[in-house]
Design a protein around this motif. Sequence first.
Motif, PDB file in Angstrom:
ATOM      1  N   THR A  80       0.818  -1.216   0.000  1.00 55.19           N
ATOM      2  CA  THR A  80       0.000   0.000   0.000  1.00 55.19           C
ATOM      3  C   THR A  80       0.848   1.261   0.000  1.00 55.19           C
ATOM      4  O   THR A  80       0.373   2.331  -0.396  1.00 55.19           O
ATOM      5  CB  THR A  80      -0.956   0.020   1.207  1.00 55.19           C
ATOM      6  OG1 THR A  80      -0.206  -0.083   2.425  1.00 55.19           O
ATOM      7  CG2 THR A  80      -1.940  -1.140   1.128  1.00 55.19           C
ATOM      8  N   CYS A  81       2.118   1.153   0.410  1.00 59.40           N
ATOM      9  CA  CYS A  81       2.992   2.322   0.379  1.00 59.40           C
ATOM     10  C   CYS A  81       3.440   2.661  -1.036  1.00 59.40           C
ATOM     11  O   CYS A  81       3.948   3.762  -1.290  1.00 59.40           O
ATOM     12  CB  CYS A  81       4.208   2.115   1.280  1.00 59.40           C
ATOM     13  SG  CYS A  81       5.439   0.958   0.646  1.00 59.40           S
ATOM     14  N   GLN A  82       3.271   1.736  -1.970  1.00 60.86           N
ATOM     15  CA  GLN A  82       3.668   1.940  -3.361  1.00 60.86           C
ATOM     16  C   GLN A  82       2.473   1.975  -4.311  1.00 60.86           C
ATOM     17  O   GLN A  82       2.589   2.438  -5.442  1.00 60.86           O
ATOM     18  CB  GLN A  82       4.611   0.815  -3.807  1.00 60.86           C
ATOM     19  CG  GLN A  82       5.877   0.678  -2.979  1.00 60.86           C
ATOM     20  CD  GLN A  82       6.755   1.904  -3.077  1.00 60.86           C
ATOM     21  OE1 GLN A  82       7.165   2.327  -4.165  1.00 60.86           O
ATOM     22  NE2 GLN A  82       7.067   2.503  -1.920  1.00 60.86           N
ATOM     23  N   MET A  83       1.338   1.506  -3.868  1.00 60.72           N
ATOM     24  CA  MET A  83       0.166   1.342  -4.725  1.00 60.72           C
ATOM     25  C   MET A  83      -0.505   2.682  -5.008  1.00 60.72           C
ATOM     26  O   MET A  83      -0.989   3.357  -4.105  1.00 60.72           O
ATOM     27  CB  MET A  83      -0.822   0.390  -4.058  1.00 60.72           C
ATOM     28  CG  MET A  83      -2.104   0.178  -4.834  1.00 60.72           C
ATOM     29  SD  MET A  83      -3.263  -0.842  -3.875  1.00 60.72           S
ATOM     30  CE  MET A  83      -4.650  -0.894  -5.027  1.00 60.72           C
ATOM     31  N   VAL A  84      -0.567   3.051  -6.290  1.00 61.55           N
ATOM     32  CA  VAL A  84      -1.243   4.275  -6.729  1.00 61.55           C
ATOM     33  C   VAL A  84      -2.435   3.863  -7.594  1.00 61.55           C
ATOM     34  O   VAL A  84      -2.263   3.405  -8.728  1.00 61.55           O
ATOM     35  CB  VAL A  84      -0.293   5.187  -7.530  1.00 61.55           C
ATOM     36  CG1 VAL A  84      -1.045   6.427  -8.027  1.00 61.55           C
ATOM     37  CG2 VAL A  84       0.897   5.593  -6.675  1.00 61.55           C
ATOM     38  N   PRO A  85      -3.649   3.970  -7.092  1.00 65.54           N
ATOM     39  CA  PRO A  85      -4.827   3.516  -7.842  1.00 65.54           C
ATOM     40  C   PRO A  85      -5.093   4.369  -9.079  1.00 65.54           C
ATOM     41  O   PRO A  85      -4.802   5.572  -9.109  1.00 65.54           O
ATOM     42  CB  PRO A  85      -5.970   3.670  -6.838  1.00 65.54           C
ATOM     43  CG  PRO A  85      -5.302   3.709  -5.497  1.00 65.54           C
ATOM     44  CD  PRO A  85      -3.996   4.407  -5.733  1.00 65.54           C
ATOM     45  N   SER A  86      -5.666   3.718 -10.095  1.00 60.10           N
ATOM     46  CA  SER A  86      -6.160   4.426 -11.277  1.00 60.10           C
ATOM     47  C   SER A  86      -7.649   4.188 -11.469  1.00 60.10           C
ATOM     48  O   SER A  86      -8.246   4.673 -12.432  1.00 60.10           O
ATOM     49  CB  SER A  86      -5.386   3.994 -12.523  1.00 60.10           C
ATOM     50  OG  SER A  86      -5.388   2.589 -12.673  1.00 60.10           O
ATOM     51  N   THR A  87      -8.262   3.410 -10.562  1.00 65.87           N
ATOM     52  CA  THR A  87      -9.712   3.195 -10.514  1.00 65.87           C
ATOM     53  C   THR A  87     -10.090   3.001  -9.049  1.00 65.87           C
ATOM     54  O   THR A  87      -9.228   2.959  -8.168  1.00 65.87           O
ATOM     55  CB  THR A  87     -10.142   1.933 -11.291  1.00 65.87           C
ATOM     56  OG1 THR A  87      -9.622   0.774 -10.630  1.00 65.87           O
ATOM     57  CG2 THR A  87      -9.677   1.953 -12.739  1.00 65.87           C
ATOM     58  N   ASP A  88     -11.372   2.850  -8.787  1.00 62.23           N
ATOM     59  CA  ASP A  88     -11.800   2.410  -7.467  1.00 62.23           C
ATOM     60  C   ASP A  88     -11.218   1.022  -7.207  1.00 62.23           C
ATOM     61  O   ASP A  88     -11.074   0.215  -8.136  1.00 62.23           O
ATOM     62  CB  ASP A  88     -13.328   2.342  -7.385  1.00 62.23           C
ATOM     63  CG  ASP A  88     -13.983   3.708  -7.535  1.00 62.23           C
ATOM     64  OD1 ASP A  88     -13.283   4.734  -7.416  1.00 62.23           O
ATOM     65  OD2 ASP A  88     -15.207   3.741  -7.784  1.00 62.23           O
ATOM     66  N   CYS A  89     -10.899   0.709  -5.955  1.00 67.58           N
ATOM     67  CA  CYS A  89     -10.266  -0.569  -5.624  1.00 67.58           C
ATOM     68  C   CYS A  89     -10.862  -1.164  -4.349  1.00 67.58           C
ATOM     69  O   CYS A  89     -11.397  -0.449  -3.505  1.00 67.58           O
ATOM     70  CB  CYS A  89      -8.758  -0.406  -5.424  1.00 67.58           C
ATOM     71  SG  CYS A  89      -7.827   0.039  -6.919  1.00 67.58           S
ATOM     72  N   VAL A  90     -10.732  -2.483  -4.236  1.00 73.24           N
ATOM     73  CA  VAL A  90     -11.083  -3.221  -3.022  1.00 73.24           C
ATOM     74  C   VAL A  90      -9.827  -3.938  -2.553  1.00 73.24           C
ATOM     75  O   VAL A  90      -9.240  -4.721  -3.308  1.00 73.24           O
ATOM     76  CB  VAL A  90     -12.206  -4.234  -3.269  1.00 73.24           C
ATOM     77  CG1 VAL A  90     -12.512  -5.016  -1.991  1.00 73.24           C
ATOM     78  CG2 VAL A  90     -13.462  -3.539  -3.781  1.00 73.24           C
ATOM     79  N   ILE A  91      -9.414  -3.674  -1.309  1.00 67.04           N
ATOM     80  CA  ILE A  91      -8.158  -4.225  -0.795  1.00 67.04           C
ATOM     81  C   ILE A  91      -8.421  -4.992   0.491  1.00 67.04           C
ATOM     82  O   ILE A  91      -9.076  -4.481   1.411  1.00 67.04           O
ATOM     83  CB  ILE A  91      -7.128  -3.104  -0.507  1.00 67.04           C
ATOM     84  CG1 ILE A  91      -6.845  -2.298  -1.776  1.00 67.04           C
ATOM     85  CG2 ILE A  91      -5.832  -3.691   0.045  1.00 67.04           C
ATOM     86  CD1 ILE A  91      -6.001  -1.059  -1.536  1.00 67.04           C
ATOM     87  N   GLN A  92      -7.913  -6.222   0.555  1.00 71.95           N
ATOM     88  CA  GLN A  92      -7.962  -7.001   1.782  1.00 71.95           C
ATOM     89  C   GLN A  92      -6.748  -6.636   2.645  1.00 71.95           C
ATOM     90  O   GLN A  92      -5.607  -6.756   2.197  1.00 71.95           O
ATOM     91  CB  GLN A  92      -7.940  -8.495   1.458  1.00 71.95           C
ATOM     92  CG  GLN A  92      -9.158  -8.983   0.688  1.00 71.95           C
ATOM     93  CD  GLN A  92     -10.413  -9.018   1.546  1.00 71.95           C
ATOM     94  OE1 GLN A  92     -10.339  -8.981   2.773  1.00 71.95           O
ATOM     95  NE2 GLN A  92     -11.559  -9.085   0.896  1.00 71.95           N
ATOM     96  N   VAL A  93      -7.014  -6.191   3.862  1.00 69.91           N
ATOM     97  CA  VAL A  93      -5.957  -5.820   4.802  1.00 69.91           C
ATOM     98  C   VAL A  93      -5.862  -6.918   5.865  1.00 69.91           C
ATOM     99  O   VAL A  93      -6.830  -7.141   6.602  1.00 69.91           O
ATOM    100  CB  VAL A  93      -6.250  -4.465   5.473  1.00 69.91           C
ATOM    101  CG1 VAL A  93      -5.102  -4.061   6.400  1.00 69.91           C
ATOM    102  CG2 VAL A  93      -6.486  -3.387   4.412  1.00 69.91           C
TER     103      VAL A  93
END
Length: 342
Positions: A80-93
């Motif tokens: 998540t420190c590198q992830m730059v979204p280009s759409t809406d996203c769903v992330i499991q934490v």
Amino acid sequence: MSYTIALNFEDGVTRFIGCKEGETVLDAAYRQKVNLPMDCSDGVCGTCKGHCEQGSFDLGDEYLEDALSDEEAAEGQVLTCQMVPSTDCVIQVPVASTLCKTAVGKLEGTVATVEQLSEDSIELSIDLDEGAELAFLPGQYIHIDVPGTEEHRSYSFSSRPGAARTTFLIRNVTGGLMSGYLTEQCKPGERLGLTGPMGSFYLRELTRPVLMLAGGTGLAPFLSMLEQLVEKGCEQPVHLIYGVNKDDHLVKTEVLDAFDEALPNFTYSTVVVDEASDHPRKGYVTHHMDAEVLHDGDVDVYLCGPPPMVDAVLKHFDEQGIAPQSFHYEKFTPNQAPGEAA
């Protein structure tokens, strides 16, 4: 431009945040007081690793292989420190929400309508307070406080995400705490507290045919999912099998007919258990899963119903050697949340 990121925590809590264009998910979360796990924030340690179930993003190439391997990245793992979204996203934490110093959302609303649809089902609709924000993934549930008690009951949304009026399809249980309130006391204008959303049962991105299996008021999350598909469009075939015990337990079929009209690739069938019924399809949903809706296993299956139904479907798949590409299910009991019962 801003993207909506759904953070699904290990304890079932979902928190929605806004992520600005060019912003990392980690930075966006911290900006909104959600402390996602991190040590370095430079793509070195891997502490902030999660799994992106839905959406598009860029990870760049500044992180180390030790933090995220190529194999993990190919499987949808992200930093998540590198992830730059280009759409809406769903992330499991993969940690509990409490460890991230965030909590499930609380809000209030006013009863708009309460209607007994059949002897075993009630429809409740609630108008959220002006300015209240209730984002959820279609298929998720929420706790609703029972007035005059310290108790709550948990119900899946049957309305679409983002609607100002939320609706729920609730099983009418003899002697039930919420059932008694709804049938004997509840009137439009009364105030209700809500806590949520929660749950890992929700509609994923459609990349192949879908089979939905609903038992009784387990129809509720599928109504929400279908509302979403009408809004966003659907190119994949979607078939719903809706099973009940008695003829008069079939509810919301007029809504399903409307979905049939609005979604060219949607079809549905109903099944009644009662042997005395004149319904054309009798028995259980497992008796009516024909080959054409299983697509030789190239299908995503969603199942929501009481525990015996869920267990029967799982046993049927095992005995028939059916292995869907993905299988999402939740059980519910009258006094337990779907996610809590699974």
